[in-house]
Design a protein around this motif. Structure first.
Motif, PDB file in Angstrom:
ATOM      1  N   ARG A  91       0.841  -1.202   0.000  1.00  0.00           N
ATOM      2  CA  ARG A  91       0.000   0.000   0.000  1.00  0.00           C
ATOM      3  C   ARG A  91       0.876   1.253   0.000  1.00  0.00           C
ATOM      4  O   ARG A  91       0.576   2.228  -0.687  1.00  0.00           O
ATOM      5  N   TRP A  92       1.972   1.221   0.767  1.00  0.00           N
ATOM      6  CA  TRP A  92       2.866   2.381   0.821  1.00  0.00           C
ATOM      7  C   TRP A  92       3.431   2.688  -0.573  1.00  0.00           C
ATOM      8  O   TRP A  92       3.495   3.846  -0.972  1.00  0.00           O
ATOM      9  N   HIS A  93       3.804   1.660  -1.313  1.00  0.00           N
ATOM     10  CA  HIS A  93       4.313   1.890  -2.665  1.00  0.00           C
ATOM     11  C   HIS A  93       3.228   2.505  -3.552  1.00  0.00           C
ATOM     12  O   HIS A  93       3.522   3.364  -4.391  1.00  0.00           O
ATOM     13  N   GLY A  94       1.989   2.104  -3.354  1.00  0.00           N
ATOM     14  CA  GLY A  94       0.884   2.703  -4.092  1.00  0.00           C
ATOM     15  C   GLY A  94       0.697   4.169  -3.739  1.00  0.00           C
ATOM     16  O   GLY A  94       0.456   5.008  -4.622  1.00  0.00           O
ATOM     17  N   VAL A  95       0.802   4.480  -2.467  1.00  0.00           N
ATOM     18  CA  VAL A  95       0.698   5.879  -2.023  1.00  0.00           C
ATOM     19  C   VAL A  95       1.804   6.700  -2.675  1.00  0.00           C
ATOM     20  O   VAL A  95       1.563   7.779  -3.222  1.00  0.00           O
ATOM     21  N   LYS A  96       3.022   6.183  -2.636  1.00  0.00           N
ATOM     22  CA  LYS A  96       4.155   6.919  -3.214  1.00  0.00           C
ATOM     23  C   LYS A  96       4.010   7.109  -4.721  1.00  0.00           C
ATOM     24  O   LYS A  96       4.408   8.143  -5.251  1.00  0.00           O
ATOM     25  N   ARG A  97       3.420   6.143  -5.415  1.00  0.00           N
ATOM     26  CA  ARG A  97       3.192   6.282  -6.859  1.00  0.00           C
ATOM     27  C   ARG A  97       2.156   7.368  -7.154  1.00  0.00           C
ATOM     28  O   ARG A  97       2.206   8.016  -8.202  1.00  0.00           O
ATOM     29  N   ALA A  98       1.218   7.566  -6.244  1.00  0.00           N
ATOM     30  CA  ALA A  98       0.158   8.555  -6.471  1.00  0.00           C
ATOM     31  C   ALA A  98       0.632   9.991  -6.230  1.00  0.00           C
ATOM     32  O   ALA A  98       0.105  10.923  -6.851  1.00  0.00           O
ATOM     33  N   LEU A  99       1.597  10.183  -5.365  1.00  0.00           N
ATOM     34  CA  LEU A  99       2.003  11.545  -4.997  1.00  0.00           C
ATOM     35  C   LEU A  99       2.499  12.380  -6.175  1.00  0.00           C
ATOM     36  O   LEU A  99       2.094  13.542  -6.310  1.00  0.00           O
ATOM     37  N   PRO A 100       3.352  11.844  -7.064  1.00  0.00           N
ATOM     38  CA  PRO A 100       3.766  12.668  -8.211  1.00  0.00           C
ATOM     39  C   PRO A 100       2.605  13.017  -9.144  1.00  0.00           C
ATOM     40  O   PRO A 100       2.599  14.075  -9.764  1.00  0.00           O
ATOM     41  N   VAL A 101       1.614  12.133  -9.216  1.00  0.00           N
ATOM     42  CA  VAL A 101       0.462  12.386 -10.078  1.00  0.00           C
ATOM     43  C   VAL A 101      -0.334  13.581  -9.564  1.00  0.00           C
ATOM     44  O   VAL A 101      -0.753  14.443 -10.341  1.00  0.00           O
ATOM     45  N   ILE A 102      -0.520  13.645  -8.259  1.00  0.00           N
ATOM     46  CA  ILE A 102      -1.274  14.768  -7.692  1.00  0.00           C
ATOM     47  C   ILE A 102      -0.378  15.974  -7.399  1.00  0.00           C
ATOM     48  O   ILE A 102      -0.858  17.039  -7.066  1.00  0.00           O
ATOM     49  N   ARG A 103       0.932  15.770  -7.504  1.00  0.00           N
ATOM     50  CA  ARG A 103       1.943  16.827  -7.299  1.00  0.00           C
ATOM     51  C   ARG A 103       1.798  17.511  -5.947  1.00  0.00           C
ATOM     52  O   ARG A 103       1.868  18.735  -5.832  1.00  0.00           O
ATOM     53  N   ASN A 104       1.595  16.694  -4.944  1.00  0.00           N
ATOM     54  CA  ASN A 104       1.484  17.209  -3.586  1.00  0.00           C
ATOM     55  C   ASN A 104       2.125  16.189  -2.652  1.00  0.00           C
ATOM     56  O   ASN A 104       1.700  15.036  -2.619  1.00  0.00           O
ATOM     57  N   TYR A 105       3.144  16.607  -1.907  1.00  0.00           N
ATOM     58  CA  TYR A 105       3.881  15.708  -1.022  1.00  0.00           C
ATOM     59  C   TYR A 105       3.699  16.095   0.450  1.00  0.00           C
ATOM     60  O   TYR A 105       4.492  15.728   1.290  1.00  0.00           O
ATOM     61  N   SER A 106       2.641  16.822   0.749  1.00  0.00           N
ATOM     62  CA  SER A 106       2.399  17.247   2.128  1.00  0.00           C
ATOM     63  C   SER A 106       1.901  16.080   2.972  1.00  0.00           C
ATOM     64  O   SER A 106       1.419  15.066   2.452  1.00  0.00           O
ATOM     65  N   LEU A 107       2.018  16.237   4.286  1.00  0.00           N
ATOM     66  CA  LEU A 107       1.478  15.216   5.181  1.00  0.00           C
ATOM     67  C   LEU A 107      -0.013  15.028   4.947  1.00  0.00           C
ATOM     68  O   LEU A 107      -0.513  13.907   4.967  1.00  0.00           O
ATOM     69  N   HIS A 108      -0.707  16.107   4.712  1.00  0.00           N
ATOM     70  CA  HIS A 108      -2.150  16.030   4.468  1.00  0.00           C
ATOM     71  C   HIS A 108      -2.434  15.210   3.203  1.00  0.00           C
ATOM     72  O   HIS A 108      -3.331  14.356   3.199  1.00  0.00           O
ATOM     73  N   ALA A 109      -1.670  15.450   2.146  1.00  0.00           N
ATOM     74  CA  ALA A 109      -1.888  14.718   0.893  1.00  0.00           C
ATOM     75  C   ALA A 109      -1.544  13.242   1.055  1.00  0.00           C
ATOM     76  O   ALA A 109      -2.282  12.375   0.573  1.00  0.00           O
ATOM     77  N   ILE A 110      -0.441  12.954   1.725  1.00  0.00           N
ATOM     78  CA  ILE A 110      -0.053  11.562   1.954  1.00  0.00           C
ATOM     79  C   ILE A 110      -1.153  10.844   2.721  1.00  0.00           C
ATOM     80  O   ILE A 110      -1.559   9.730   2.381  1.00  0.00           O
ATOM     81  N   ASN A 111      -1.662  11.488   3.761  1.00  0.00           N
ATOM     82  CA  ASN A 111      -2.724  10.912   4.576  1.00  0.00           C
ATOM     83  C   ASN A 111      -4.000  10.720   3.752  1.00  0.00           C
ATOM     84  O   ASN A 111      -4.663   9.676   3.855  1.00  0.00           O
ATOM     85  N   ALA A 112      -4.335  11.691   2.916  1.00  0.00           N
ATOM     86  CA  ALA A 112      -5.553  11.598   2.103  1.00  0.00           C
ATOM     87  C   ALA A 112      -5.452  10.464   1.085  1.00  0.00           C
ATOM     88  O   ALA A 112      -6.419   9.711   0.885  1.00  0.00           O
ATOM     89  N   VAL A 113      -4.302  10.320   0.438  1.00  0.00           N
ATOM     90  CA  VAL A 113      -4.112   9.232  -0.527  1.00  0.00           C
ATOM     91  C   VAL A 113      -4.202   7.890   0.189  1.00  0.00           C
ATOM     92  O   VAL A 113      -4.872   6.958  -0.281  1.00  0.00           O
TER      93      VAL A 113
END
Length: 130
Positions: A91-113
Motif C-alpha cells: 500500500r505504501w508503494h501505491g501511495v508513493k506512486r500517487a504523490l507525483p500524479v497529484i503533485r502534492n507531497y504534504s502530510l495532508h496529501a499523503i494521509n488523504a491518498v
C-alpha cells in the motif's frame, strides 16, 4: 528543506516500535535510520509534531529561529491512525506512486491518498463478499 515521505514513514514506525517510556530523540532515531541525515530526521520530527502525529519536547536555543526537537514523548492517536494506513509495504508503494500524479507531497496529501486507498480496499472487500 523538503519533506521526505519515506523518512516520515520510517520515523513513525520506529517510534511506534519503541517501548512506552523509552527515551527517543532524533539522535536515537538517526542511529537506527542511517539512510537519512540527522537534519532530515530533525525536520521530519518537527513537522510530524506540527501535523499532530506525535508529541515532542522542543527546545529553543538562543540565535535559533526554529526550535529543535529534544525528545519524542509519544505518538498521537492521529499518528497511530496514519501508520495503520501506510504500514503495509504494498500500500505504501501505491501511495508513493500517487504523490507525483497529484503533485502534492504534504502530510495532508499523503494521509488523504492513504485514506483513499484504505477506503477502496474496504469497498473491494465488501463487494467481493456480497
Amino acid at each position: 528543506m523538503r519533506l521526505n515521505p519515506d523518512c516520515v514513514r520510517d520515523v513513525l514506525l520506529a517510534i511506534e516500535a519503541a517501548e512506552l517510556g523509552e527515551y527517543i530523540s532524533p539522535g536515537t532515531l538517526h542511529r537506527s535510520l542511517t539512510q537519512y541525515s540527522e537534519s532530515e530526521i530533525d525536520y521530519t520530527c518537527l513537522l510530524l509534531d506540527d501535523g499532530g502525529f506525535l508529541i515532542s519536547m522542543k527546545i529553543q536555543l538562543p540565535q535559533q529561529e526554529i526550535p529543535n526537537v529534544k525528545s519524542i514523548v509519544r505518538l498521537t492517536y492521529q499518528g497511530h491512525e496514519f501508520i495503520a494506513k501506510i504500514r503495509d509495504a504494498e500500500r505504501w508503494h501505491g501511495v508513493k506512486r500517487a504523490l507525483p500524479v497529484i503533485r502534492n507531497y504534504s502530510l495532508h496529501a499523503i494521509n488523504a491518498v492513504a485514506e483513499g486507498m484504505t477506503s477502496a480496499a474496504i469497498s473491494a472487500l465488501l463487494q467481493a463478499n456480497l
